[in-house]
Design an enzyme around this catalytic site. Structure first.
Site, short mmCIF file in Angstrom:
data_model
loop_
_atom_site.label_atom_id
_atom_site.label_comp_id
_atom_site.label_asym_id
_atom_site.label_seq_id
_atom_site.Cartn_x
_atom_site.Cartn_y
_atom_site.Cartn_z
N HIS A 34 -6.69 -1.39 0.94
CA HIS A 34 -6.47 -2.48 -0.26
C HIS A 34 -7.78 -3.54 -0.26
CE1 HIS A 34 -1.73 -2.22 -0.61
NE2 HIS A 34 -2.39 -1.17 -0.59
N GLU A 83 -7.78 -6.76 0.18
CA GLU A 83 -8.00 -7.72 1.23
C GLU A 83 -8.37 -6.91 2.35
OE1 GLU A 83 -3.91 -8.42 -1.09
OE2 GLU A 83 -5.34 -6.85 -0.88
N CYS A 131 0.64 -7.84 -0.33
CA CYS A 131 1.80 -7.06 0.04
C CYS A 131 1.86 -7.17 1.54
CB CYS A 131 1.41 -5.69 -0.03
SG CYS A 131 0.20 -4.81 0.92
N CYS A 167 -1.09 -6.36 3.90
CA CYS A 167 -2.07 -7.21 3.99
C CYS A 167 -1.89 -8.62 4.33
CB CYS A 167 -2.66 -7.47 2.59
SG CYS A 167 -3.42 -5.75 1.97
#
Length: 309
Positions: free
Chosen positions: A62, A64, A92, A95
């Site tokens: 992701h 992040e 999410c 993360c």
């Protein structure tokens, strides 16, 4: 819990978040979901990240996580204290957990995620009361712009998938129609170049004499010329209106010629039958004569012997 939302961009947060948006746009250009993130330390960007799950075949890639990894390499420390993470979408659960483990001091995100947001939208992983580390959270900065970026992307993807399904269904329909036409195609028609019942290509497009002679051969009509006549009649009936007047006249002429061939072959086939019929009585008579003679001979000899005795 998130702090109150901001309705306007403020420097340096607005400028940094736009750097994250640039990462999101680059992700979209590469076929990824448009999410971007940056890590700032002392007004300096030390980590950049964009969604890379498809390109890297990595479910943890992701935006992040990618940005946090770069920042950790830059500081040579997995603790990212006194750093701010800017991201275009609410993190999410995965993360959010990484942000807490990295000891990020501040989080600024744009659009909320009503499906998987872990900063209060769906879950409250960030700043959970039982966790020691607390993060200052600033949500909804440039939320409308980043939200539109995501909704436009997903709308476009749905349209592409729908269009792909339509094209796939159309292709399947065309294939089905083609198979149906092939299955129901008439074996005998004026448009067919090869007649399926015999190997002679385009026979019924030839001259009348060629058609008649071919249908009289065992190669084309193994059962004889009469079978060839059935083929010719069947073809004329099936072709019907598709035949031109010239072709129809030629086929009728072929029928006449074939009828003559059949008529000429009938006497030849009847002659062997008459010969065999005349021979049979002769053979029977020849066989009976010796038998009677053989029976009478022993009788005479027997009478002679009995007389002598």
């Amino acid at each position: 819990m998130p702090t109150p939302s901001h309705n306007h961009t403020t420097d340096p947060d607005g400028a940094h978040l736009r750097e994250a948006i640039a990462e999101a746009n680059d992700a979209e250009a590469n076929g990824e979901v448009p999410i971007g993130a940056i890590v700032v330390h002392g007004d300096k960007i030390i980590g950049r990240g964009q969604n890379r799950v498809l390109r890297d075949s990595d479910p943890t890639a992701h935006a992040e996580i990618v940005a946090l990894r770069q920042a950790g390499l830059h500081l040579r420390n997995y603790r990212l204290e006194d750093c701010t993470l800017y991201v275009t979408l609410e993190p999410c659960a995965m993360c959010a957990g990484a942000i807490l483990h990295a000891r990020i001091a501040r989080l600024v995100y744009a659009a909320p995620d009503p499906k998987a947001g872990a900063c209060g939208s769906v879950l409250s992983v960030m700043n959970h009361p039982q966790l020691n580390h607390k993060v200052e959270v600033t949500p909804n900065l440039l939320a409308e712009e980043c939200g539109t970026l995501l909704t436009t992307f997903f709308r476009k993807r749905r349209q592409e998938k729908s269009q792909a399904r339509i094209l796939q269904n159309e292709a399947a329909s065309r294939e089905t129609v083609k198979e149906t036409l092939m299955a129901t195609k008439k074996k005998w028609s004026a448009e067919v170049d090869t007649d399926s019942t015999h190997p002679d290509e385009g026979l019924f497009k030839k001259s009348a004499s060629a058609i008649a002679n071919a249908l009289a051969t065992k190669k084309v009509s193994p059962k004889g010329p009469a079978s060839g006549m059935q083929m010719l009649n069947f073809y004329i009936n099936r072709a019907g209106k598709n035949l031109s007047q010239e072709r129809h006249a030629e086929l009728e002429k072929a029928k006449t010629l074939l009828s003559e061939i059949i008529a000429n072959q009938k006497p030849a086939s009847e002659k062997p039958a008459t010969k065999s019929a005349t021979r049979k009585p002769t053979k029977k008579v020849a066989k009976k004569t010796p038998k009677k003679a053989a029976k009478k001979a022993p009788a005479k000899s027997a009478t002679k012997k009995s007389t002598k005795r």
